[in-house]
Scaffold this active site. Structure first.
Site, short mmCIF file in Angstrom:
data_model
loop_
_atom_site.label_atom_id
_atom_site.label_comp_id
_atom_site.label_asym_id
_atom_site.label_seq_id
_atom_site.Cartn_x
_atom_site.Cartn_y
_atom_site.Cartn_z
N ARG B 289 1.04 -1.17 0.01
CA ARG B 289 0.01 -0.05 -0.04
C ARG B 289 0.90 1.34 0.06
NH1 ARG B 289 -4.99 -2.10 3.97
NH2 ARG B 289 -5.80 -3.17 2.32
N GLU B 377 -8.47 -0.85 16.48
CA GLU B 377 -7.50 -0.02 15.79
C GLU B 377 -7.27 1.25 16.83
OE1 GLU B 377 -9.33 1.22 11.99
OE2 GLU B 377 -7.90 2.85 11.83
C1 FAD Z 1 -14.20 0.99 4.36
C2 FAD Z 1 -13.24 0.10 5.17
C3 FAD Z 1 -12.82 -1.14 4.84
C4 FAD Z 1 -12.15 -1.68 5.49
N1 FAD Z 1 -11.77 -3.10 5.11
C5 FAD Z 1 -10.80 -4.10 5.75
C6 FAD Z 1 -10.62 -5.37 5.43
O1 FAD Z 1 -11.13 -5.71 4.59
N2 FAD Z 1 -9.79 -6.31 6.03
C7 FAD Z 1 -9.25 -5.81 7.37
O2 FAD Z 1 -8.64 -6.10 8.15
N3 FAD Z 1 -9.34 -4.54 7.71
C8 FAD Z 1 -10.23 -3.56 6.74
N4 FAD Z 1 -10.47 -2.37 7.53
C9 FAD Z 1 -9.99 -1.84 8.75
C10 FAD Z 1 -10.92 -2.61 9.68
O3 FAD Z 1 -12.52 -2.51 9.31
C11 FAD Z 1 -10.88 -1.84 10.99
O4 FAD Z 1 -9.32 -1.49 11.57
C12 FAD Z 1 -11.59 -2.60 12.22
O5 FAD Z 1 -12.89 -3.04 11.80
C13 FAD Z 1 -11.43 -1.77 13.51
O6 FAD Z 1 -12.26 -2.22 14.36
P1 FAD Z 1 -12.52 -1.60 15.79
O7 FAD Z 1 -13.47 -2.18 16.60
O8 FAD Z 1 -11.35 -1.19 16.55
O9 FAD Z 1 -13.11 -0.08 15.39
P2 FAD Z 1 -14.51 0.23 14.72
O10 FAD Z 1 -15.30 -0.69 14.06
O11 FAD Z 1 -14.14 1.38 13.81
O12 FAD Z 1 -15.53 0.76 15.83
C14 FAD Z 1 -15.16 1.77 16.63
C15 FAD Z 1 -16.48 2.40 17.19
O13 FAD Z 1 -16.39 3.20 18.43
C16 FAD Z 1 -17.53 4.15 18.26
N5 FAD Z 1 -16.96 5.37 19.03
C17 FAD Z 1 -15.82 6.17 18.75
N6 FAD Z 1 -15.74 7.34 19.45
C18 FAD Z 1 -16.55 6.92 20.29
C19 FAD Z 1 -16.99 7.79 21.61
N7 FAD Z 1 -16.52 8.99 21.85
N8 FAD Z 1 -17.95 7.36 22.44
C20 FAD Z 1 -18.71 5.93 22.02
N9 FAD Z 1 -18.39 5.25 21.15
C21 FAD Z 1 -17.42 5.97 20.19
C22 FAD Z 1 -17.76 4.22 17.00
O14 FAD Z 1 -19.08 4.82 16.77
C23 FAD Z 1 -17.53 2.78 16.31
O15 FAD Z 1 -18.75 2.08 16.40
C24 FAD Z 1 -11.31 -1.47 6.70
C25 FAD Z 1 -11.72 -0.11 7.32
C26 FAD Z 1 -12.73 0.62 6.27
C27 FAD Z 1 -13.05 1.89 6.88
#
Ligand code: FAD
Ligand code: FES
Lengths: 110, 564
Positions: B289, B377
């Protein structure tokens, strides 16, 4: 010459005491209604309440509103160079402007 | 609003994406009472539900594999900066989480009864599982949501945006939040708290982010006394969709197309160009990337861009049948956008996609502040200077599970809630503040910040641009002021944006400051004024928040830092 969409948007916090406001939004083919609403907030009126998370992916399902009386996702409905009437969902409790209470009851603060 | 709402729990999980939901499930399995909250809807607000592609994991279902191979690839991609214990945890426990998701009925794509594993750039063998068609993220989200719903001991609440963590005597004891539905301030007492708030790519003009990905968790952690690591490493996705306007689809959706069918990347003159930047793809898809991003930006700078300022991606060599076989119903969604891939190229350009940096945590997902854990993340370090595709969802699942367990264990050792209302006073006052007037246009301010970050803190950087960015961030911070404007009220997006900007500006400052300090180029951080990778810069930068200022510390011992 730029074409425009005329958005007629329902505003208010009380269904009995709302008003319609008109906004003229520059129009580009392919844009969504949500693009138009976000344009209004950044360029005309940030007090307009709308609800959305994913913007483009049609994944969050938060942006449901009524467009000309039909329920649509604002992020997938196309903006068109004509008058479009936007209102909150009729069958959900109103919060403000185009925003209604859509969370399932078990996922609400209690 | 005179009496703020209050609730209490053993474990508070902030953010209900993949990491947060898995954390909630595992904490509840350990017997903890859990409260899972999100600023959006449960399981819908973040990156997890938007992800469409693949999940990297050494299952060995397709070809023999072992976590140590995945680990070696992850470290190589991270260019010497990975927090090795975190990278190891990701690779070693990935298979277990993927199998658990399988048992929960996620429906990983199978062939002849075996889970299919696809090849992706940077991986030495086929390692990436997925759910057809482009349905990986929604399936991950739905599966976890179903398990959350049937797990006793988990309460859920959406529409709660956490504004501050509540720290008493150096320990995190809960959080203060803005209830979007009413505008009220809410306090939550918790024995342990997990930050699973996802990434920060909303800081950039062109991004794959949802509206909830402004880096809240990084700001919450910093203000609570936790540290951040590797904040200069923002991953840009090289071939984000640029034109024609495409709605109802994730802008990064071209990757699997390119991967499965070998889409060709062409400049504005319709010439292949990636070979000029040290990679000969020759029909195969091997460019990582960071290199692909670099190649496209350089080509644009040289005046050879496609009409909208990116590159062409062409599938004109593929037959309609081949496209449909690979992508099924997705072809119809493209047709609705007037895109016929057999007859036209699309335009693509790099977009902000993922954050390698984040909250510093050890292999138990504990931060340096007692009572505070991080997952997904939101955590920095596992992927170093560049992330391999597929590692982010694995990271969310593995770190989530681990954080939930650690938080439950910590909570079990605490008898009485350490939360004290008087400590939450300042945060409650801020949430309830009436700063009068309408204030500046917050939506416009966010647009300005995004433009600054894209133009001055994008993939290619130099000192002059980074200094300009820091000055601009300072100006916007002054314009934002100390208190939100107007009185709290139901679903006031402006008020939410005020709190968003409070976080976004702090986090943007951390990205720009670390990028300015790192005088070399490495992975996702490319300095035009320091184009070489320097051995002396094989260090992680740690960000502290001291006396309302960002302070940077260089930590050569990346490896030990994350060790227990
Ligand atoms: C479009 C897209 C496609 C992707 N495709 C891939 C893929 O194919 N393979 C891969 O490995 N990774 C992929 N990624 C990366 C991966 O999806 C993310 O890194 C991963 O899903 C993050 O998961 P998470 O639970 O840490 O955060 P998230 O799923 O982002 O969840 C975080 C949550 O925290 C909540 N939040 C944030 N701030 C606050 C607050 N102050 N108070 C209360 N709630 C809050 C948000 O509303 C959200 O629901 C992709 C990312 C994107 C954006
Ligand atoms: S904004 Fe997410 S579905 Fe419309």
């Amino acid at each position: 010459m730029t074409e425009h969409a005329q958005l007629k948007i329902w505003r208010g916090v009380d269904r009995a005491a709302g008003r319609w406001e008109r906004y003229e939004v520059p129009f580009e083919p392919g844009q969504s209604v949500l693009d138009g609403l976000r344009w209004i907030r950044a360029n005309r009126d940030p007090s307009l309440a709308i609800r959305f998370s994913c913007i483009n992916a049609n994944a969050c399902k938060e942006c449901m509103i009524e467009l000309d009386g039909k329920t649509v996702y604002a992020c997938t409905a196309r903006l068109e160079p004509r008058e479009m009437m936007l209102a909150p969902l009729a069958n959900k409790p109103l919060l403000r402007d185009l925003v209604t209470e859509i969370a399932p009851p078990a996922e609400r603060l209690s | 609003m005179a009496n703020p709402l209050h609730t209490s729990t053993d474990v508070l999980v902030i953010g209900a994406g993949g990491a947060g939901m898995y954390a909630a499930i595992d904490a509840a399995r350990q017997g903890a009472r859990v409260l899972l909250i999100d600023r959006s809807l449960i399981g819908r607000g973040g990156a997890t539900v938007m992800a469409q592609m693949t999940v990297a994991v050494a299952l060995g279902a397709q070809t023999p594999d072992h976590w140590s191979h995945h680990y070696a690839d992850t470290l190589a991609a991270g260019r010497g900066l990975c927090a090795e214990p975190l990278a190891r945890l990701l690779c070693e426990e990935g298979p277990d989480c993927i199998r658990e998701m399988d048992a929960w009925g996620i429906g990983w794509a199978r062939r002849d009864g075996r889970i299919v594993q696809a090849q992706a750039p940077g991986h030495d063998r086929p390692r990436c599982v997925y759910v057809d068609f482009l349905n990986t993220g929604p399936a991950v989200s739905k599966t976890l949501r179903t398990v959350v719903n049937r797990t006793a001991g988990i309460r859920k609440a959406g529409d709660l945006a956490v504004v501050d963590l509540i720290v008493a005597d150096g320990e995190v004891t809960g959080a203060a939040a803005l209830h979007l539905v009413t505008g009220a301030a809410v306090t939550i007492a918790a024995k342990a708290t997990v930050l699973a708030t996802g990434g920060l790519t909303r800081l950039y003009r062109r991004n794959s982010a949802s509206a909830n990905m402004g880096g809240d968790g990084y700001a919450l952690a910093l203000r609570a006394g936790a540290t951040l690591v590797d904040m200069e490493f923002v991953q840009f996705f090289p071939i984000g969709h640029l034109a024609p306007r495409l709605i109802g689809m994730d802008p990064i959706m071209w990757d699997p197309f390119r991967y499965k069918l070998g889409g060709r990347l062409l400049n504005g003159n319709k010439e292949e160009f990636t070979s000029r930047y040290g990679s000969d793809e020759s029909g195969k898809y091997v460019l990582t990337r960071d290199l692909a991003t670099y190649a496209i930006i350089k080509e644009v700078d040289a005046g050879r861009s496609s009409p909208h300022g990116g590159a062409y991606l062409s599938f004109e060599h593929c037959s309609a049948a081949a496209l449909r076989a690979a992508f099924g119903p997705v072809i119809d969604r493209l047709a609705k956008n007037d895109i016929d891939l057999t007859r036209m190229p699309v335009e693509v350009a790099p977009i902000a996609h993922y954050h390698m940096g984040g909250i510093t945590a050890d292999a138990r997902m504990a931060t340096n502040v007692p009572g505070l854990y991080a997952a997904g993340e939101a955590v920095g370090g596992a992927n170093g200077a560049n992330r391999l595709s597929g590692n982010a969802i694995t990271e969310a699942l593995v770190f989530g599970r681990r954080a939930g367990r650690s938080a439950a264990e910590w909570a079990a050792g605490i008898a009485a809630q350490p939360f004290r209302p008087e400590v939450a006073r300042a945060s409650l006052d801020l949430i309830a503040a009436d700063g009068g007037g309408a204030g500046p246009n917050t939506a416009e301010m966010i647009t300005k910040l995004q433009a600054t970050m894209a133009d001055e803190v994008g993939p290619l950087r130099d000192a002059a641009r980074l200094r300009r960015a820091l000055a601009r961030i300072e100006e916007l911070t002054v314009a934002l002021g100390e208190r939100p404007f107007g009185a709290p009220t139901a679903f006031d997006l402006r008020r939410l944006e005020w709190f968003d900007l409070r976080n976004m500006l702090l986090v943007a400052g951390a990205v720009a400051a670390t990028a300015l300090a790192r005088q070399e180029s490495r992975g996702a951080h490319q300095r035009e004024d320091f184009p070489e990778t320097e051995a002396s810069w094989r260090v992680n930068q740690i960000v502290h928040w001291r006396d309302s200022e960002l302070a940077l510390v260089r930590n050569p011992a990346a490896v030990e830092m994350a060790a227990q």
